[in-house]
Design a protein around this motif. Structure first.
Motif, mmCIF file in Angstrom:
data_model
loop_
_atom_site.group_PDB
_atom_site.id
_atom_site.type_symbol
_atom_site.label_atom_id
_atom_site.label_comp_id
_atom_site.label_asym_id
_atom_site.label_seq_id
_atom_site.Cartn_x
_atom_site.Cartn_y
_atom_site.Cartn_z
ATOM 1 N N PHE A 274 0.832 -1.209 0.000
ATOM 2 C CA PHE A 274 0.000 0.000 0.000
ATOM 3 C C PHE A 274 0.865 1.257 0.000
ATOM 4 N N SER A 275 2.078 1.149 0.566
ATOM 5 C CA SER A 275 2.986 2.304 0.612
ATOM 6 C C SER A 275 3.746 2.493 -0.697
ATOM 7 N N THR A 276 4.093 1.362 -1.353
ATOM 8 C CA THR A 276 4.965 1.443 -2.535
ATOM 9 C C THR A 276 4.270 1.121 -3.851
ATOM 10 N N LEU A 277 3.116 0.407 -3.764
ATOM 11 C CA LEU A 277 2.391 -0.074 -4.951
ATOM 12 C C LEU A 277 3.263 -0.989 -5.813
ATOM 13 N N ASN A 278 4.193 -1.673 -5.153
ATOM 14 C CA ASN A 278 5.087 -2.610 -5.829
ATOM 15 C C ASN A 278 4.452 -3.996 -5.835
ATOM 16 N N VAL A 279 3.898 -4.399 -6.984
ATOM 17 C CA VAL A 279 3.165 -5.665 -7.082
ATOM 18 C C VAL A 279 4.081 -6.865 -6.870
ATOM 19 N N SER A 280 5.366 -6.729 -7.160
ATOM 20 C CA SER A 280 6.298 -7.858 -7.024
ATOM 21 C C SER A 280 6.427 -8.322 -5.575
ATOM 22 N N LEU A 281 6.008 -7.495 -4.636
ATOM 23 C CA LEU A 281 6.048 -7.895 -3.222
ATOM 24 C C LEU A 281 5.045 -9.003 -2.920
ATOM 25 N N LEU A 282 4.001 -9.074 -3.734
ATOM 26 C CA LEU A 282 2.885 -9.977 -3.452
ATOM 27 C C LEU A 282 3.145 -11.367 -4.029
ATOM 28 N N ASP A 283 4.020 -12.088 -3.371
ATOM 29 C CA ASP A 283 4.405 -13.436 -3.803
ATOM 30 C C ASP A 283 3.429 -14.453 -3.210
ATOM 31 N N SER A 284 2.961 -15.386 -4.029
ATOM 32 C CA SER A 284 2.004 -16.394 -3.563
ATOM 33 C C SER A 284 2.589 -17.303 -2.490
ATOM 34 N N LYS A 285 3.921 -17.317 -2.346
ATOM 35 C CA LYS A 285 4.548 -18.126 -1.308
ATOM 36 C C LYS A 285 4.157 -17.647 0.101
ATOM 37 N N LEU A 286 3.668 -16.421 0.170
ATOM 38 C CA LEU A 286 3.235 -15.899 1.467
ATOM 39 C C LEU A 286 2.108 -16.743 2.069
ATOM 40 N N TYR A 287 1.348 -17.428 1.225
ATOM 41 C CA TYR A 287 0.281 -18.282 1.735
ATOM 42 C C TYR A 287 0.821 -19.356 2.691
ATOM 43 N N MET A 288 2.081 -19.745 2.482
ATOM 44 C CA MET A 288 2.682 -20.792 3.297
ATOM 45 C C MET A 288 2.944 -20.338 4.731
ATOM 46 N N THR A 289 2.853 -19.021 4.981
ATOM 47 C CA THR A 289 3.131 -18.498 6.334
ATOM 48 C C THR A 289 1.905 -18.549 7.239
ATOM 49 N N ARG A 290 0.769 -18.947 6.697
ATOM 50 C CA ARG A 290 -0.461 -18.978 7.517
ATOM 51 C C ARG A 290 -0.462 -20.204 8.433
ATOM 52 N N ASP A 291 -1.158 -20.077 9.539
ATOM 53 C CA ASP A 291 -1.227 -21.154 10.531
ATOM 54 C C ASP A 291 -2.676 -21.623 10.663
ATOM 55 N N PHE A 292 -2.958 -22.860 10.236
ATOM 56 C CA PHE A 292 -4.313 -23.409 10.316
ATOM 57 C C PHE A 292 -4.543 -24.240 11.585
ATOM 58 N N SER A 293 -3.531 -24.295 12.456
ATOM 59 C CA SER A 293 -3.643 -25.160 13.639
ATOM 60 C C SER A 293 -4.827 -24.826 14.552
ATOM 61 N N PRO A 294 -5.280 -23.560 14.636
ATOM 62 C CA PRO A 294 -6.454 -23.305 15.492
ATOM 63 C C PRO A 294 -7.704 -24.073 15.068
ATOM 64 N N LEU A 295 -7.714 -24.601 13.830
ATOM 65 C CA LEU A 295 -8.889 -25.363 13.368
ATOM 66 C C LEU A 295 -8.905 -26.797 13.892
ATOM 67 N N ARG A 296 -7.889 -27.178 14.670
ATOM 68 C CA ARG A 296 -7.831 -28.570 15.132
ATOM 69 C C ARG A 296 -9.001 -28.931 16.045
ATOM 70 N N ASN A 297 -9.623 -27.942 16.648
ATOM 71 C CA ASN A 297 -10.750 -28.210 17.541
ATOM 72 C C ASN A 297 -12.091 -28.172 16.805
ATOM 73 N N VAL A 298 -12.039 -27.955 15.503
ATOM 74 C CA VAL A 298 -13.257 -27.923 14.683
ATOM 75 C C VAL A 298 -13.382 -29.264 13.962
ATOM 76 N N GLU A 299 -14.626 -29.637 13.617
ATOM 77 C CA GLU A 299 -14.822 -30.897 12.891
ATOM 78 C C GLU A 299 -13.881 -30.951 11.678
ATOM 79 N N PRO A 300 -13.259 -32.093 11.428
ATOM 80 C CA PRO A 300 -12.259 -32.198 10.346
ATOM 81 C C PRO A 300 -12.791 -31.786 8.977
#
Length: 514
Positions: free
Chosen positions: A458-484
């Protein structure tokens, strides 16, 4: 006979001596003659009474009256000149003295006289009613006198002043002392063109004002890109959405384009909002294109007086963000909410639009949810309580540039579309999946790393910053208490690749309610 003549001679001569002594104030050469006349007169009286005390008392009977008259006339001349700035002489002074016995500054109605007097003396502050004084000071642009006076006034008097017809600058000055009506007074000063008042104005100050016929009765909330107000017209409440506009903001430029699009597509968006019970109704879009350009040039006054706004259905039950659904007992309620919002998205997508800002804050209820989950579920299923997707005003056509999103709930593709265009219904699905994650776990799905990159973008408008590899940094572990199966479906909704459509999301979550 001779004794009486000598007595009168003594009194007259002594009186002349006194008079000469009074006028010696202006000419000291009269002082010796004053002393001589007074002495001759006193000696004449002493010759008769042969007692110096009696002679002195008799000598001062007439002069005492003369002295009092002289002093009164002298003071009157001085006062007449002091307050009226006119050299009227003795005649004018006597006239002033006569009328002064009946005149009071508290009863004066002439503004020039009031101002002239007030500059010379603060006696007027003792008057019981100062409203007339303050009005005179404002009209004559006597700022010092105005401030000096209102600083001494009671709240009831300030209320009267606030209802007077004052120049804009003086509404602003009054707002610094009458804090109970500060917002209203700043608004009035700003509307009348006093820009310093505009700079101190806050969005909460729209409360109590009127925007395009809607009386603003409350300030509901402030989002990243807009303000939401509660308006009333003919006894019916509405939500009034006003976009934030900053002339230097990239997002604002997008908002300008979107507003123009919304205006052109107003009838379409209104129709879409009518096609589903799960979409907050849009009633009208109000703004003038010249006003938008004026606001973008920094015209704050136009923004305050006539802001661009969208009139929406008012939802009194608050948003999903106001509730804690993390207890497992609330899961079916969450599943039903997600299903209903997916149903709304299906209507929006089928009409060629993307909502672009799905999040808990934009999921609203027609009335407050009961505290017990069983009762809440029953209310939602029966239709007694309705859940609706709000902020259809943020919607854009499929494939175009997004202008609005919330980083915590936005996909990487969604953020890219702000520059490159190509926004997709799948971006809404991602946001709905992130919303389901938040409601069930109380956690934000998008990682701190993603949010930091979004912020850098938002500060630079540099689209190259938006790498799809960032998805790998998310943590889904809080869903362990939800139905599989639910956990897996949320992961599916927020995957980098293929995602379900709105219809599939509705069917899955609705099936989990029963």
């Amino acid at each position: 006979m001779i004794r009486e003549l000598i007595r009168k001679f003594g009194i007259v001569v002594f009186s002349l001596g006194v008079i000469l002594s009074l006028f010696s104030i202006y000419d000291l050469l009269l002082l010796p003659f004053s002393f001589l006349f007074s002495l001759v007169g006193y000696l004449a009286l002493l010759l008769i009474y042969r007692d110096y005390k009696k002679a002195l008392v008799e000598a001062f009977k007439v002069p005492s009256i003369i002295i009092l008259i002289f002093i009164a006339v002298y003071i009157s001349i001085h006062k007449f000149h002091y307050f009226y700035e006119i050299d009227a002489g003795i005649f004018g002074a006597i006239v002033y003295l006569i009328f002064r016995l009946r005149w009071s500054i508290c009863k004066e109605t002439n503004c020039k006289t009031i101002i002239r007097y007030s500059k010379k003396s603060q006696d007027y502050l003792k008057c019981k009613n100062l409203v007339r004084f303050v009005e005179c000071f404002a009209k004559a642009d006597e700022e010092f006198l105005f401030v000096q006076t209102i600083s001494k006034m009671k709240k009831s008097e300030l209320e009267k002043i606030s209802n007077s017809d004052l120049p804009a600058k003086y509404y602003y000055l009054l707002s610094q002392f009458y804090l109970d009506k500060r917002a209203e007074l700043l608004m009035r000063a700003c509307k009348d063109g006093y820009r310093q008042a505009c700079s101190e104005w806050k969005p909460t100050m729209w409360k109590g004002q009127e925007i395009n016929g809607y009386k603003i009765v409350d300030f509901i909330s402030e989002g990243g890109l807009s303000y939401i107000l509660k308006g009333e017209k003919k006894g019916i409440f509405y939500a009034i959405k006003i976009p934030k506009i900053n002339p230097t903001s990239f997002t604002t430029k997008n908002i300008k384009e979107l507003l123009l699009d919304i205006k052109n597509e107003e009838s379409v968006l209104v129709q879409i909002s009518e096609k589903s019970d799960n979409i907050v109704r849009i009633y009208a879009v109000h703004f003038d294109e010249p006003d938008i350009y004026a606001i973008l040039r920094g015209d704050i006054l136009t923004y305050i007086k006539n802001p661009p706004h969208i009139v929406l259905e008012y939802m009194s039950g608050g948003s999903a963000n106001n509730y804690d659904f993390t207890n497992p007992r609330w899961r079916k309620v969450v599943y039903l909410i997600i299903a209903k919002i997916a149903s709304a998205l299906e209507v929006i997508h089928n009409n060629g639009y993307v909502h672009s800002d799905v999040k808990p804050h934009n999921i609203l209820f027609t009335s407050a949810l009961p505290k017990k989950p069983e009762e809440a579920l029953k209310g939602l299923l029966s239709g007694r309580i309705k859940v609706k997707l709000s902020d259809l005003g943020s919607a854009v056509k499929i494939g175009e540039k997004a202008f609005q999103l919330t980083p915590e709930y936005a996909s990487i593709e969604h953020v890219k579309s702000m520059i490159l265009g190509g926004i997709s219904p799948l971006d809404d699905i991602y946001s709905l999946g992130a919303t389901a994650f938040k409601l069930l776990t109380g956690k934000v799905l998008n990682s701190p790393q993603m949010l930091q990159v979004y912020n850098d973008f938002f500060s630079t408008l540099n689209v190259s910053l938006l790498d799809s590899k960032l998805y790998m940094t998310r943590d889904f572990s809080p869903l362990r208490n939800v139905e599989p199966d639910v956990a897996n479906f949320i992961i599916y909704m927020t995957s980098p690749g293929k995602r379900p459509n709105a219809s599939e999301v509705f069917r899955f979550f609705y099936s989990k309610v029963f």
